[in-house]
Motif scaffolding. Structure first.
Motif, short mmCIF file in Angstrom:
data_model
loop_
_atom_site.label_atom_id
_atom_site.label_comp_id
_atom_site.label_asym_id
_atom_site.label_seq_id
_atom_site.Cartn_x
_atom_site.Cartn_y
_atom_site.Cartn_z
N LYS A 6 3.78 -114.36 29.73
CA LYS A 6 3.25 -113.89 28.43
C LYS A 6 1.91 -113.54 28.33
O LYS A 6 1.54 -112.46 27.57
N PRO A 7 0.80 -114.31 29.03
CA PRO A 7 -0.56 -113.91 28.91
C PRO A 7 -0.82 -112.43 29.35
O PRO A 7 -1.76 -111.79 28.88
N ILE A 8 0.27 -112.18 30.48
CA ILE A 8 -0.20 -110.78 31.15
C ILE A 8 -0.04 -109.79 29.97
O ILE A 8 -0.43 -108.70 30.00
N LEU A 9 1.48 -109.93 29.54
CA LEU A 9 1.67 -108.97 28.51
C LEU A 9 0.47 -108.78 27.22
O LEU A 9 0.40 -107.79 27.01
N GLU A 10 0.23 -109.78 26.90
CA GLU A 10 -0.83 -109.95 25.75
C GLU A 10 -2.06 -109.18 26.27
O GLU A 10 -2.63 -108.35 25.40
N ALA A 11 -2.34 -109.45 27.45
CA ALA A 11 -3.66 -108.67 27.74
C ALA A 11 -3.28 -107.15 27.89
O ALA A 11 -4.52 -106.41 27.79
N LEU A 12 -2.30 -106.97 28.60
CA LEU A 12 -2.12 -105.41 28.75
C LEU A 12 -2.02 -104.83 27.37
O LEU A 12 -2.70 -103.82 27.24
N GLU A 13 -1.65 -105.26 26.29
CA GLU A 13 -1.49 -104.97 24.98
C GLU A 13 -3.06 -104.72 24.40
O GLU A 13 -3.49 -103.93 23.98
N ARG A 14 -3.56 -105.86 24.57
CA ARG A 14 -4.94 -106.03 24.12
C ARG A 14 -5.98 -104.90 24.91
O ARG A 14 -6.85 -104.37 24.07
N GLU A 15 -5.84 -104.74 25.88
CA GLU A 15 -6.78 -103.63 26.78
C GLU A 15 -6.22 -102.40 26.96
O GLU A 15 -6.83 -101.73 27.48
N LYS A 16 -4.93 -102.18 26.24
CA LYS A 16 -4.39 -100.92 26.15
C LYS A 16 -4.38 -100.40 27.56
O LYS A 16 -4.65 -99.24 27.60
N LEU A 17 -3.70 -101.19 28.45
CA LEU A 17 -3.64 -100.70 29.90
C LEU A 17 -2.16 -100.17 30.00
O LEU A 17 -1.03 -101.00 29.74
N GLU A 18 -1.94 -98.76 30.23
CA GLU A 18 -0.86 -98.21 30.01
C GLU A 18 0.09 -98.74 31.35
O GLU A 18 -0.46 -98.81 32.25
N PHE A 19 1.40 -99.34 31.20
CA PHE A 19 2.14 -99.90 32.22
C PHE A 19 3.43 -99.73 32.02
O PHE A 19 4.31 -100.28 31.18
N HIS A 20 4.48 -98.80 32.78
CA HIS A 20 5.87 -98.60 32.59
C HIS A 20 6.12 -98.52 34.21
O HIS A 20 6.10 -97.46 34.81
N GLY A 21 6.69 -99.75 34.62
CA GLY A 21 6.89 -99.62 35.93
C GLY A 21 7.56 -101.02 36.60
O GLY A 21 7.98 -101.88 35.52
N VAL A 22 7.14 -101.48 37.77
CA VAL A 22 7.90 -102.67 38.29
C VAL A 22 6.31 -103.41 38.23
O VAL A 22 5.26 -103.06 39.19
N LEU A 23 6.21 -104.51 37.73
CA LEU A 23 4.85 -105.59 37.83
C LEU A 23 5.66 -106.64 38.69
O LEU A 23 6.47 -107.32 38.61
N TYR A 24 4.95 -106.70 39.93
CA TYR A 24 5.10 -107.60 41.06
C TYR A 24 4.05 -108.63 40.86
O TYR A 24 2.63 -108.37 41.39
N ILE A 25 4.53 -109.98 40.82
CA ILE A 25 3.55 -111.18 40.65
C ILE A 25 3.87 -111.80 41.86
O ILE A 25 4.75 -112.55 41.85
N GLY A 26 2.69 -111.88 42.68
CA GLY A 26 2.81 -112.65 43.86
C GLY A 26 2.01 -114.17 43.41
O GLY A 26 1.04 -114.17 43.00
N ILE A 27 3.17 -115.06 43.83
CA ILE A 27 2.74 -116.45 43.10
C ILE A 27 2.64 -117.63 44.26
O ILE A 27 3.64 -117.42 45.04
N MET A 28 1.63 -118.33 44.44
CA MET A 28 1.70 -119.51 45.23
C MET A 28 2.08 -120.65 44.35
O MET A 28 1.35 -121.19 43.12
N ILE A 29 2.94 -121.53 45.09
CA ILE A 29 3.16 -122.76 44.08
C ILE A 29 2.62 -123.91 44.97
O ILE A 29 3.08 -124.18 46.21
N SER A 30 1.71 -124.62 44.40
CA SER A 30 0.85 -125.81 45.02
C SER A 30 1.84 -126.72 45.38
O SER A 30 3.01 -126.90 44.68
N PRO A 31 1.56 -127.75 46.30
CA PRO A 31 2.34 -128.81 46.74
C PRO A 31 2.43 -129.83 45.41
O PRO A 31 3.63 -130.50 45.28
N GLU A 32 1.70 -129.81 44.20
CA GLU A 32 1.92 -130.39 43.14
C GLU A 32 2.94 -129.64 42.27
O GLU A 32 3.35 -129.95 41.22
N GLY A 33 3.22 -128.43 42.69
CA GLY A 33 4.38 -127.92 41.91
C GLY A 33 3.64 -126.95 40.61
O GLY A 33 4.33 -126.24 39.97
N ASN A 34 2.31 -126.61 40.87
CA ASN A 34 1.75 -125.49 40.01
C ASN A 34 1.77 -124.06 40.54
O ASN A 34 1.34 -123.88 41.52
N PRO A 35 2.01 -123.25 39.69
CA PRO A 35 1.93 -121.84 40.06
C PRO A 35 0.55 -121.07 39.96
O PRO A 35 0.01 -121.31 38.81
#
Ligand code: AMP
Ligand code: GLY
Length: 417
Positions: free
Chosen positions: A249-278
């Motif tokens: 959600k915040p990524i989409l909001e920032a793309l819109e706010r910053e008027k960054l054109e994006f029509h494609g695949v967005l690949y988000i590489g995520i680390m999940i910490s031992p506490e379960g936080n992404p």
């Protein structure tokens, strides 16, 4: 509808294979000797974007799917869009989320998504002066595309200095002004969260985890990826809801706010910490390789309408994709010496044996004397579906054991997490 998939790897082969199953008219350019042997047509001897567009118009192609990041960095997407094609892939501005790690990091911070703390170094002098300010281990990343070779996890200052010398003194990434981003090390397990994104909506492409190190048990150097599993064993409904809320959600909001054109695949590489936080580690602005090969095996619906909707900016009115319940495993077979110094040119045998329920996707192969030979580090891969990872693994490895070339190398633990 006539569709052009641009690229020459197993990723592009799997996308073309998936689209062909829904009877679309597919061109795969340039593809490779394996895909040509299987009957996928390319556009002939054309390579630059002007020639590709001309040839695509001549063939009445309407939609272009861009596979490799290098083409996005060269702004192929904007050019094809200007020429009237429907294009899956961002222009070079949006592609900076992948092509510049500094741009990506600063975007993450502006968007307010959870990510590792960082600092930027612009010279060896700076780097040496500040080297002990923050604790080790830490992660050092070259700003810019480096084909997966620009990241090291430095245990101590001696190790960090070796990398810095390579960047600024030995110029192993080329001459010129280099910047290095230093990040806090986050331990945990990794998840590749890909989605179709048109700048305002995001449709997840299930989930996957890739196996980046060259040897079993995550030993040896990082590679482009030795295999993948989908769905990722590290994701559950609760974590996914959290990723959607605190990351997508915040990524989409920032793309819109910053008027960054994006029509494609967005690949988000995520680390999940031992506490379960992404935590977001990185973005890619294209289909991941080898994650895509495992994802394509699991998509039930025709994929093309969703890709077209992404290109048109109409994702919000697109029904979600249907996914097979099964687990997909994809195992890469590589040349000996990969990733450092692959030995190439070996004849490949066993690819014609039929075992059913598996798919072969070609990458680094060429035709010599009418026979396929190895011509790249990652040569081909086998995908399989099963009720669970264990069944999918059995099928994939059964198929792979029939394939050989001198020094063939693959991990035997793909899908075990
Ligand atoms: P990147 O190209 O940024 O995804 O980095 C390549 C790989 O380095 C990732 O897939 C992780 O395995 C590892 N990595 C990157 N950043 C971090 C970090 N901050 N903490 C721990 N590992 C990381
Ligand atoms: N599997 C990681 C990548 O595609 O960059």
């Amino acid at each position: 509808m006539k569709v052009l998939v641009l690229g020459s790897g197993a990723r592009e082969h799997s996308i073309a294979w998936k689209l062909k199953q829904s009877n679309h008219d597919i061109f795969l350019h340039p593809g490779n000797a394996g895909t040509i042997k299987l009957g996928f047509c390319n556009l002939g001897q054309v390579s630059d974007k002007e020639q590709i567009a001309l040839e695509a118009k001549r063939k009445n192609i309407e939609t272009i799917i861009i596979g490799p990041e290098a083409l996005l960095a060269q702004d192929y997407a904007s050019y094809f869009r200007k020429m009237g094609f429907l294009v899956l892939g961002p222009g070079k501005e949006g592609a900076q989320l992948e092509t510049s790690k500094i741009f990506a990091k600063q975007f993450m911070v502006r968007a307010g998504v959870p990510t590792a703390q960082y600092a930027i170094h612009s010279s060896l002098q700076d780097f040496k002066r500040d080297i002990d300010i923050r604790p080790f281990p830490k992660v050092l990343k070259l700003d810019g595309l480096a084909a997966g070779k620009g990241v090291v996890i430095a245990k101590d200052s001696a190790h960090a200095l070796i990398f810095a010398e390579q960047v600024w003194n030995q110029n192993i990434f080329g001459k010129g002004h280099h910047q290095v981003i230093e990040e806090e090390f986050i331990s945990g397990v990794e998840l590749s969260y890909l989605g179709l994104c048109d700048g305002t909506s995001f449709i997840p492409l299930s989930s996957s985890t890739d196996f980046k190190r060259v040897f079993d048990h995550d030993k040896g150097p990082n590679t482009g990826g030795m295999g993948a599993i989908s769905p990722s064993p590290h994701l559950n409904a609760e974590l996914e809801a959290r990723i959607k809320k605190t990351i997508v959600k915040p990524i989409l909001e920032a793309l819109e706010r910053e008027k960054l054109e994006f029509h494609g695949v967005l690949y988000i590489g995520i680390m999940i910490s031992p506490e379960g936080n992404p935590y977001v580690l990185e973005f890619n602005t294209r289909f991941g390789d080898p994650e895509t090969q495992s994802l394509m095996m699991r998509i039930e619906s025709d994929l093309l309408p969703a890709l077209v909707a992404t290109a048109k900016g109409k994702l919000n009115s697109t029904p979600p994709l249907a996914w097979k319940k099964e687990t997909a495993i994809y195992v890469v077979a590589a040349s000996p010496g990969y990733p450092e110094k692959p030995e190439l040119g070996e004849p490949i045998s066993g690819i014609d044996s039929q075992t059913g329920e598996t798919e072969l996707f070609f990458a680094g192969v060429e035709l010599k004397n009418n026979k396929l030979h190895t011509s790249g580090g990652r040569v081909l891969g086998v995908g399989a579906l099963g009720r669970d990872a264990s069944e999918a693994r059995k099928k994939a490895y059964f198929r792979l054991q029939k394939i050989s070339w001198p020094g063939i190398h693959f991990r035997t633990d793909i899908g075990i997490t």
